[in-house]
Scaffold this motif. Structure first.
Motif, short mmCIF file in Angstrom:
data_model
loop_
_atom_site.label_atom_id
_atom_site.label_comp_id
_atom_site.label_asym_id
_atom_site.label_seq_id
_atom_site.Cartn_x
_atom_site.Cartn_y
_atom_site.Cartn_z
N LEU A 143 0.83 -1.19 0.00
CA LEU A 143 0.00 0.00 0.00
C LEU A 143 0.88 1.25 0.00
O LEU A 143 0.60 2.20 -0.73
CB LEU A 143 -0.93 -0.01 1.22
N THR A 144 1.93 1.25 0.79
CA THR A 144 2.83 2.40 0.85
C THR A 144 3.39 2.71 -0.54
O THR A 144 3.41 3.86 -0.97
CB THR A 144 3.98 2.14 1.85
N ASP A 145 3.83 1.68 -1.26
CA ASP A 145 4.35 1.89 -2.61
C ASP A 145 3.29 2.46 -3.55
O ASP A 145 3.55 3.36 -4.34
CB ASP A 145 4.90 0.59 -3.19
N ARG A 146 2.05 1.93 -3.46
CA ARG A 146 0.98 2.41 -4.33
C ARG A 146 0.68 3.88 -4.05
O ARG A 146 0.49 4.67 -4.97
CB ARG A 146 -0.29 1.58 -4.16
N VAL A 147 0.61 4.24 -2.78
CA VAL A 147 0.31 5.62 -2.42
C VAL A 147 1.46 6.54 -2.85
O VAL A 147 1.24 7.62 -3.38
CB VAL A 147 0.02 5.74 -0.90
N GLN A 148 2.69 6.08 -2.66
CA GLN A 148 3.86 6.90 -2.99
C GLN A 148 4.02 7.07 -4.50
O GLN A 148 4.45 8.12 -4.97
CB GLN A 148 5.11 6.27 -2.40
N GLN A 149 3.64 6.09 -5.27
CA GLN A 149 3.84 6.11 -6.72
C GLN A 149 2.61 6.64 -7.45
O GLN A 149 2.18 6.08 -8.46
CB GLN A 149 4.19 4.71 -7.22
N GLN A 150 2.05 7.75 -6.99
CA GLN A 150 0.83 8.29 -7.57
C GLN A 150 0.97 8.63 -9.05
O GLN A 150 0.01 8.54 -9.79
CB GLN A 150 0.37 9.52 -6.79
N ARG A 151 2.14 8.99 -9.48
CA ARG A 151 2.31 9.34 -10.90
C ARG A 151 2.05 8.16 -11.82
O ARG A 151 1.72 8.31 -12.97
CB ARG A 151 3.70 9.91 -11.14
N ASP A 152 2.18 6.94 -11.25
CA ASP A 152 1.95 5.74 -12.05
C ASP A 152 0.53 5.21 -11.94
O ASP A 152 0.19 4.21 -12.54
CB ASP A 152 2.92 4.62 -11.61
N ALA A 153 -0.30 5.90 -11.17
CA ALA A 153 -1.64 5.37 -10.89
C ALA A 153 -2.65 5.69 -11.98
O ALA A 153 -3.75 5.17 -11.96
CB ALA A 153 -2.14 5.92 -9.55
#
Length: 196
Positions: free
Chosen positions: A145-155
């Motif tokens: 989850l931390t990676d998903r939240v941190q990598q918002q540009r890839d979302a």
């Protein structure tokens, strides 16, 4: 004349659902909010006991924190013409001993999500709140989850991944100060733009 005459019937059908009634400790009480004109879709986990009791989505401290994070005031948040609220599980799923609330019931999303999403065509921004929503809908499949939240540009342009705003996120936020410094200003700006 309604912009989408099928949506009220679908919402009535969802609210009358008893598909997994035998597995629900407090019985079925599907919680959902939507309109064909909604611009922001918030996909959360499942109602807690306070929301089950009130029948109002995000009507608890987690909802207060989510509204604070997004910059959406209570009136706008509960305006279905602006905000659609669709949990992964529409009913309170019960508890897991020593671990908090149980996961959302697995029957809900496959039964209702595609139909409901098809009836809210004006959505500009989708907020994926918590691991269950992200597992189902996040485009970037990060390790945590931390990676998903941190990598918002890839979302993806129309998706933002967020931790669940429960009291349990307080420690996570202390360990990850970039969330408040970087993600929350971006989130507020994107929500305001979607609702403009």
């Amino acid at each position: 004349m309604s912009l989408n005459p099928a949506l009220p019937d679908l919402l009535h059908e969802i609210r009358a659902c008893t598909l997994c009634a035998e597995q629900l400790p407090l019985g079925p009480r599907p919680i959902v909010q939507a309109s064909a004109t909604a611009r922001v879709l918030i996909i959360g986990q499942a109602p807690g006991t306070a929301v089950h009791a009130s029948g109002v989505p995000w009507d608890d401290p987690s909802g207060d924190r989510l509204r604070e994070w997004t910059g959406i005031d209570r009136d706008a948040f509960y305006d279905p013409a602006r905000i659609a609220l669709m949990p992964m599980g529409f009913c309170y799923p019960g508890k897991v001993a020593g671990a908090g609330d149980a996961p959302p019931r697995p029957e809900c999303a496959p039964t209702w999500h595609a139909r409901l999403r098809a009836e809210v065509p004006a959505i500009r921004l989708t907020l994926l709140v918590g691991q269950y929503a992200q597992a189902a809908y996040a485009r970037a499949k990060a390790e945590s989850l931390t990676d998903r939240v941190q990598q918002q540009r890839d979302a993806g342009e129309g998706i933002v991944s967020l931790p669940h705003p429960s009291w349990r996120s307080t420690g996570w936020m202390r360990r990850n100060p970039w969330f408040e410094a970087d993600i929350l200003p971006m989130l507020c700006a994107r929500v305001a733009d979607a609702l403009a």
